[in-house]
Design an enzyme around this catalytic site. Structure first.
Site, PDB file in Angstrom:
ATOM      1  N   GLN A 273       0.889  -1.034  -0.028  1.00  7.51           N
ATOM      2  CA  GLN A 273      -0.005  -0.069   0.224  1.00  7.51           C
ATOM      3  C   GLN A 273       0.827   1.105   0.214  1.00  7.51           C
ATOM      4  O   GLN A 273       0.667   2.040  -0.756  1.00  7.51           O
ATOM      5  CB  GLN A 273      -0.850  -0.044   1.232  1.00  7.51           C
ATOM      6  CG  GLN A 273      -1.996  -1.076   1.211  1.00  7.51           C
ATOM      7  CD  GLN A 273      -3.050  -0.755   2.360  1.00  7.51           C
ATOM      8  OE1 GLN A 273      -3.731  -0.016   2.293  1.00  7.51           O
ATOM      9  NE2 GLN A 273      -2.484  -1.415   3.474  1.00  7.51           N
TER      10      GLN A 273
ATOM     11  N   ASP B  97      14.003 -11.420  -2.880  1.00  3.54           N
ATOM     12  CA  ASP B  97      13.215 -11.935  -1.689  1.00  3.54           C
ATOM     13  C   ASP B  97      13.946 -11.424  -0.327  1.00  3.54           C
ATOM     14  O   ASP B  97      15.130 -11.705  -0.205  1.00  3.54           O
ATOM     15  CB  ASP B  97      13.483 -13.555  -1.940  1.00  3.54           C
ATOM     16  CG  ASP B  97      12.797 -14.198  -0.721  1.00  3.54           C
ATOM     17  OD1 ASP B  97      12.290 -13.803   0.221  1.00  3.54           O
ATOM     18  OD2 ASP B  97      12.755 -15.514  -0.698  1.00  3.54           O
ATOM     19  N   LEU B  98      13.254 -10.662   0.452  1.00  4.43           N
ATOM     20  CA  LEU B  98      13.873 -10.358   1.527  1.00  4.43           C
ATOM     21  C   LEU B  98      14.086 -11.290   2.713  1.00  4.43           C
ATOM     22  O   LEU B  98      14.945 -10.688   3.645  1.00  4.43           O
ATOM     23  CB  LEU B  98      12.908  -9.169   2.180  1.00  4.43           C
ATOM     24  CG  LEU B  98      12.818  -7.914   1.552  1.00  4.43           C
ATOM     25  CD1 LEU B  98      11.927  -6.918   2.111  1.00  4.43           C
ATOM     26  CD2 LEU B  98      14.150  -7.265   0.843  1.00  4.43           C
TER      27      LEU B  98
ATOM     28  N   TRP C 224      -2.958   1.529  11.400  1.00  7.75           N
ATOM     29  CA  TRP C 224      -4.214   1.569  10.737  1.00  7.75           C
ATOM     30  C   TRP C 224      -4.166   1.999   9.356  1.00  7.75           C
ATOM     31  O   TRP C 224      -4.874   3.025   8.974  1.00  7.75           O
ATOM     32  CB  TRP C 224      -5.388   2.196  11.637  1.00  7.75           C
ATOM     33  CG  TRP C 224      -5.708   1.801  12.799  1.00  7.75           C
ATOM     34  CD1 TRP C 224      -4.782   0.967  13.633  1.00  7.75           C
ATOM     35  CD2 TRP C 224      -6.717   1.788  13.646  1.00  7.75           C
ATOM     36  NE1 TRP C 224      -5.152   0.559  14.937  1.00  7.75           N
ATOM     37  CE2 TRP C 224      -6.578   1.082  14.877  1.00  7.75           C
ATOM     38  CE3 TRP C 224      -8.156   2.597  13.380  1.00  7.75           C
ATOM     39  CZ2 TRP C 224      -7.683   1.059  15.773  1.00  7.75           C
ATOM     40  CZ3 TRP C 224      -8.844   2.543  14.316  1.00  7.75           C
ATOM     41  CH2 TRP C 224      -8.851   1.678  15.441  1.00  7.75           C
TER      42      TRP C 224
ATOM     43  N   ALA D 123       7.188  -5.240   4.705  1.00  6.52           N
ATOM     44  CA  ALA D 123       7.174  -5.774   6.057  1.00  6.52           C
ATOM     45  C   ALA D 123       6.296  -7.135   5.755  1.00  6.52           C
ATOM     46  O   ALA D 123       5.357  -7.132   4.870  1.00  6.52           O
ATOM     47  CB  ALA D 123       6.391  -4.858   6.812  1.00  6.52           C
ATOM     48  N   TYR D 124       6.395  -7.991   6.610  1.00  6.71           N
ATOM     49  CA  TYR D 124       5.367  -9.223   6.803  1.00  6.71           C
ATOM     50  C   TYR D 124       4.212  -8.447   7.677  1.00  6.71           C
ATOM     51  O   TYR D 124       4.617  -8.442   8.930  1.00  6.71           O
ATOM     52  CB  TYR D 124       6.071 -10.380   7.217  1.00  6.71           C
ATOM     53  CG  TYR D 124       5.381 -11.488   7.685  1.00  6.71           C
ATOM     54  CD1 TYR D 124       5.294 -12.810   6.998  1.00  6.71           C
ATOM     55  CD2 TYR D 124       4.277 -11.460   8.695  1.00  6.71           C
ATOM     56  CE1 TYR D 124       4.505 -13.793   7.187  1.00  6.71           C
ATOM     57  CE2 TYR D 124       3.548 -12.465   9.012  1.00  6.71           C
ATOM     58  CZ  TYR D 124       3.774 -13.752   8.269  1.00  6.71           C
ATOM     59  OH  TYR D 124       2.808 -14.792   8.481  1.00  6.71           O
TER      60      TYR D 124
ATOM     61  N   TYR E 286       4.333 -10.561  15.455  1.00  2.04           N
ATOM     62  CA  TYR E 286       4.454  -9.366  14.543  1.00  2.04           C
ATOM     63  C   TYR E 286       4.856  -8.112  15.264  1.00  2.04           C
ATOM     64  O   TYR E 286       5.825  -7.657  14.792  1.00  2.04           O
ATOM     65  CB  TYR E 286       3.161  -9.107  13.841  1.00  2.04           C
ATOM     66  CG  TYR E 286       3.011  -7.677  12.959  1.00  2.04           C
ATOM     67  CD1 TYR E 286       3.865  -7.561  11.995  1.00  2.04           C
ATOM     68  CD2 TYR E 286       2.390  -6.643  13.502  1.00  2.04           C
ATOM     69  CE1 TYR E 286       3.837  -6.271  11.245  1.00  2.04           C
ATOM     70  CE2 TYR E 286       2.384  -5.451  12.877  1.00  2.04           C
ATOM     71  CZ  TYR E 286       3.156  -5.400  11.807  1.00  2.04           C
ATOM     72  OH  TYR E 286       3.034  -3.901  11.159  1.00  2.04           O
TER      73      TYR E 286
END
Length: 298
Positions: free
Chosen positions: A11, A36-37, A150, A60-61, A125
Site C-alpha cells: 500500500q 526476496d527479503l 491503521w 514488511a510481513y 508481529y
C-alpha cells in the site's frame, strides 16, 4: 535524489512510487519475485547498479495473525532484512527511512504513545518489528524510524476496502468498537515521507531518530467503518446500512491487538513541518478513488 525502495507493491510502496516524480525523486523498487527479503543478499545487485542516495524500507510481513505460526518468516522480513540494509547504509554513508508500527506497543497506556515510550509488543508481529527497529538503531546513525498505524489506501487489502466490499454482501456488519487508533491514509504518509526524503541531502541538518505519523484524530474500528458507510450513503452508492458495534472478545483472533494504538505525532510535525490531514477527510478521498476506479462491490 535516487531512492532505493523495498515494498514497492504494498500500500505505502505503491503510493511512494506514484508520487515520487512530483517530489523530484528517482525511485527503484525491485520486484518481489527478484528480490526476496528472506534472502537479503538478493538486495545487493540492485543496490550496486542503482547506487542510491537514500533507502526507504516500506517492506514488511504484516499478516498479524499468521505471524503467530510463521515467526521465522516474520522475523526474517521485519528484523533481519532491515538489519542488513542498515549495515549496508552504514558502510556507504547513506540514510535509511524505516517504516514501523503501533504494534510495538501493548496498548495499555491510555494516552497517546510518545516515541520514547518503552516497547511492549503483544505478539510475534510486534516483536519482529521491535527487533527491526533495534537493529536499525544499533547499526546506523543517520536513520529515521517512522511508526504508523491503521494503514489503508485504494490499493491492496485493507479495512476500508473490506468494509466497502462487505456492505454489498451482508445485511449487517459487526465491527469491533473497543480498540482505538488513528486511521492513516497511505497516500498521506507517502507524501510526508517524500517531503522528508527531499531534505536528506549532504550538508542538511537532520534530526535523526524515531517518529510517529498517523492521520489526525482518533476513532475505533467501528467508527472508521461508520464513516466509510456514511460516505457511501452521501455518494448515493447505498441507501442505508446496519452496523453493530461489538467487543474484541466477540471477535477473537490468534494475535492480540493493542486496545489503544493512538500515536503522538507532534515530533514529526515540529521537526519537519509535516501537516497531517484529519482522518475523515482522507477516508472520503480514498472512498472516492475506489468508487471512481470501481474497485469495490458498491
Amino acid at each position: 535524489m535516487k531512492i532505493f525502495l523495498t515494498g514497492g507493491v504494498g500500500q505505502l510502496g505503491t503510493e511512494l512510487i506514484a508520487q515520487a516524480a512530483a517530489h523530484g525523486m528517482d525511485v527503484l523498487a525491485p520486484p518481489l519475485a527478484k528480490m526476496d527479503l528472506t534472502r537479503p543478499e538478493q538486495i545487493d545487485p540492485f543496490w550496486d547498479d542503482f547506487q542510491p542516495e537514500a533507502v526507504i524500507n516500506a517492506a514488511a510481513y504484516t499478516a498479524v495473525d499468521r505471524a503467530e505460526s510463521e515467526a521465522d518468516l516474520a522475523f526474517a522480513v521485519n528484523a533481519q532484512a532491515p538489519a542488513f540494509m542498515a549495515r549496508r547504509c552504514a558502510r556507504e554513508g547513506i540514510p535509511l527511512i524505516h517504516i514501523s508500527t503501533d504494534y510495538v506497543f501493548d496498548g495499555r497506556k491510555g494516552t497517546p504513545y510518545l516515541e520514547e515510550d518503552p516497547v511492549m509488543p503483544l505478539g510475534v508481529y510486534g516483536r519482529s518489528k521491535a527487533e527491526g527497529e533495534a537493529a536499525v538503531r544499533s547499526a546506523l546513525g543517520p536513520h529515521l524510524i517512522v511508526r504508523t498505524a491503521w494503514l489503508y489506501s485504494a490499493h491492496g487489502v485493507n479495512f476500508v476496502k473490506t468494509v466497502m466490499r462487505l456492505v454489498a454482501e451482508r445485511d449487517e456488519l459487526r465491527i469491533v468498537d473497543d480498540q482505538l487508533g488513528c486511521p492513516t491514509c497511505a497516500a498521506d504518509l507517502a507524501d510526508a515521507l517524500l517531503r522528508i526524503a527531499s531534505r536528506l541531502k549532504p550538508g542538511n541538518e537532520i534530526p535523526w531518530g524515531t517518529y510517529h505519523y498517523c492521520g489526525s484524530g482518533v476513532t475505533s474500528w467501528c467508527g472508521l467503518a461508520r464513516h466509510v458507510l456514511e460516505t457511501l450513503v452521501s455518494r448515493g452508492r447505498i441507501r442505508s446500512f446496519r452496523l453493530m458495534p461489538i467487543s474484541s472478545a466477540e471477535y477473537p483472533t490468534p494475535a492480540r491487538r493493542p486496545p489503544y494504538s493512538v500515536l503522538d505525532c507532534r515530533r514529526i510535525e515540529s521537526a519537519f513541518g509535516i501537516r497531517r490531514p484529519p482522518w475523515p477527510q482522507s477516508v472520503e478521498k480514498t472512498v472516492d478513488r475506489l468508487l471512481a476506479t470501481a474497485h469495490t462491490g458498491c
